[in-house]
Design an enzyme around this catalytic site. Sequence first.
Site, short mmCIF file in Angstrom:
data_model
loop_
_atom_site.label_atom_id
_atom_site.label_comp_id
_atom_site.label_asym_id
_atom_site.label_seq_id
_atom_site.Cartn_x
_atom_site.Cartn_y
_atom_site.Cartn_z
N GLU A 24 -6.31 -4.80 7.86
CA GLU A 24 -6.03 -4.06 6.60
C GLU A 24 -7.55 -3.67 5.97
OE1 GLU A 24 -4.33 -3.88 2.17
OE2 GLU A 24 -5.21 -5.69 2.99
N ASP B 48 -5.44 -9.71 6.30
CA ASP B 48 -5.38 -9.12 4.85
C ASP B 48 -6.73 -8.86 4.12
OD1 ASP B 48 -3.76 -8.19 2.57
OD2 ASP B 48 -4.83 -10.10 1.55
#
Length: 729
Positions: free
Chosen positions: A461, A408
């Site tokens: 990401e 993330d």
Amino acid sequence: MTLSSAYALSRDDADALAGARHGDPFRVLGPHDTPEGRVIRAFLPGASAVEVLRRADRASIATLPQRGETGLFEGLVADKAPYLLRITWPGAVQETEDPYSFGELLGDLDLHLFSEGRHFELASTMGANVRTMEGVEGVGFAVWAPNASRVAVVGDFNAWDSRRHPMRLRYPAGVWELFVPRLAPGARYKFDIIGPGGVRQPQKADPLAQQAEPSPATASVVASPRAHRWHDEGWMQSRAERQAVDRPISIYEVHLGSWMRPDGSVSWETAAKRLIPYVVDMGFTHLELLPVAEYPFGGSWGYQPLGLFAPTGRYGSPQDFAQFVDRLHAAGIGLIVDWVPAHFPTDPHGLARFDGTALYEHLDPREGFHHDWNTYIYNFGRREVQGFLIASALHWLERFHVDGLRVDAVASMLYRDYSRKPGEWIPNIYGGREHLEAIDFLRHLNAVVKERCPGAITIAEESTAWPGVTRSEKELGLGFFYKWNMGWMHDTLLYMERDPVYRSYHHNELTFGLLYGFSEKFILPLSHDEVVHGKGSLFGKMPGDRWRKFANLRAYFGFMWTHPGKKLLFMGGEIAQEREWSHDREIDWFLLDNPDHAGIQRLVRDLNNLYRNESALHVRDSDPSGFRWIVGDDRSNSVFAYFRQGNDDQAPLLVVCNMTPTPRHHYRIGVPRPGVWREILNTDSRHYGGSDMGNGGGVRAAPLAWQGEGQSVELTLPPLATLVLRAEG
């Protein structure tokens, strides 16, 4: 025998023990040989008597007198054999070994590797681990707190009394350790830490705990050492092939706590019974879970974790999670979990100022604090922190057989000025904005994963145009296997939100992604981020009346599943969820009583099956030879057409998208092959809730040269629809 005052414990030491301030307990407690004989000291506040027993035959060998009412017992013992303490408490008698009679817990190699950031089995060494020392079963505790002046372990087993179990410091690693005999799995615990200047910190959960109490409780739990008996050998051996760049990967992204609540609760067991069959039935190849590492605030959905080695206690035990993964693999489904090394929350029981100093984070807020999320940033330049994070990643991949980690907020790690104004960030040593230490960490992480976890993947990401995210470390890339294509997601959603009457002016929003579509190994994400915080649902983004909303969504899904790149869809999208997602409720399954919503679900299922069965749609996902525009410039009609090509000996697929509600009749498109072009998907089919306009199952190419091709087909393009045709013969 009576102990002389010369060898009795000093008042200063006794006062420090009584005040929970003594930083070197092994110097004063346990057995010590003196010129007068062996002295045994035990600090047991609340006890009324202590007797020493020989461990071999439980014979009494001494009684330890108590000094005043402090809880300090000390006396001479003639026998130097291993011993037990028989402790008389109000209303109970306890027999146990003395924690301060055992030697060092961690080996020098363990400490060296930890200090170098290269101890990748940290969870089996530090934290809390059931183990046997000198034939005695118990739990070994170890925690990194180099700037603390004293650390003690507290828990149910000592009435959370910070005086009872002070720990030994292993210098210079800064690791504190203690073996607590006869302690068993399930015991709750924390660490009591005194930082610099004698300041006692809030009691801290264990950074390396492998189990935690269910939220909102915050204690760590001694995990069971019992290893899961895996049944997925076949899966693990084939995993690398299944997750390769030329294989279909279609991911169903799920927040487990709000996917389905059949009785108001969620567990790994209920997920295994309901979620796994659903994923299989829908044709997805992978399940991706929002973070499952322990986190304190439910509203963060797991993106502010504090227990990077512990599956959240919200859904069951670590053993339950392992069983869930095993059952996923038995069903032929891979598991990706979101993993968050970019930041951590400021909760006082967590990593923040862990030993009274900025240990895991930077001290300077220009480097160590995210204003966007009010969280701390890991100090990637510190070897111990890098090793801690890499060990966490490996823990999920190796212990729990997780197939991939979606990392993330990578963009926030790569740039020192991420979401910061001038003057709010510190340049790197060369004066630039690149976060060199974080780059080194990511490369190191991906290199270690490739070496130790064959077939596992990492996914970034990353929302910027950082070059080489999926290039290898040797090529100076970051080394990820795949990258979320955030630009594609942003541009195409922006296009689909527009009223079709204006789409001709924004034609490039659908075509632009192909200019860079093969620069990385991409996953096309329609993720949770796009259906929260006032953004509405995918269905809600579509313009027009209800019929047009459904048609737009069907056409968009058809475009996405035929576009180069792996696929990801957040839960609810496949049933055209109308409300914005909320983590406080399950998705609106009742919508499937409506034929239009059920039609969207059938379409997603069929798209997944088409994507898996037609190699032209996946085998060259990251190769420009697998895609070719045939109609990319028909702005006035908002029509797009392209070929997808698999292996050279395979028939190509023709994809045609009409992004207006106006049907197009007699629309001619050049094709490279004569014969029949079979219509194998039409998102306007009545089976999906459409108007059922189409081409009668297929068309025959005519020997009429068109658009540079020797053949051409004349098509009827349904309104707001995507067609897929396969050359046959």
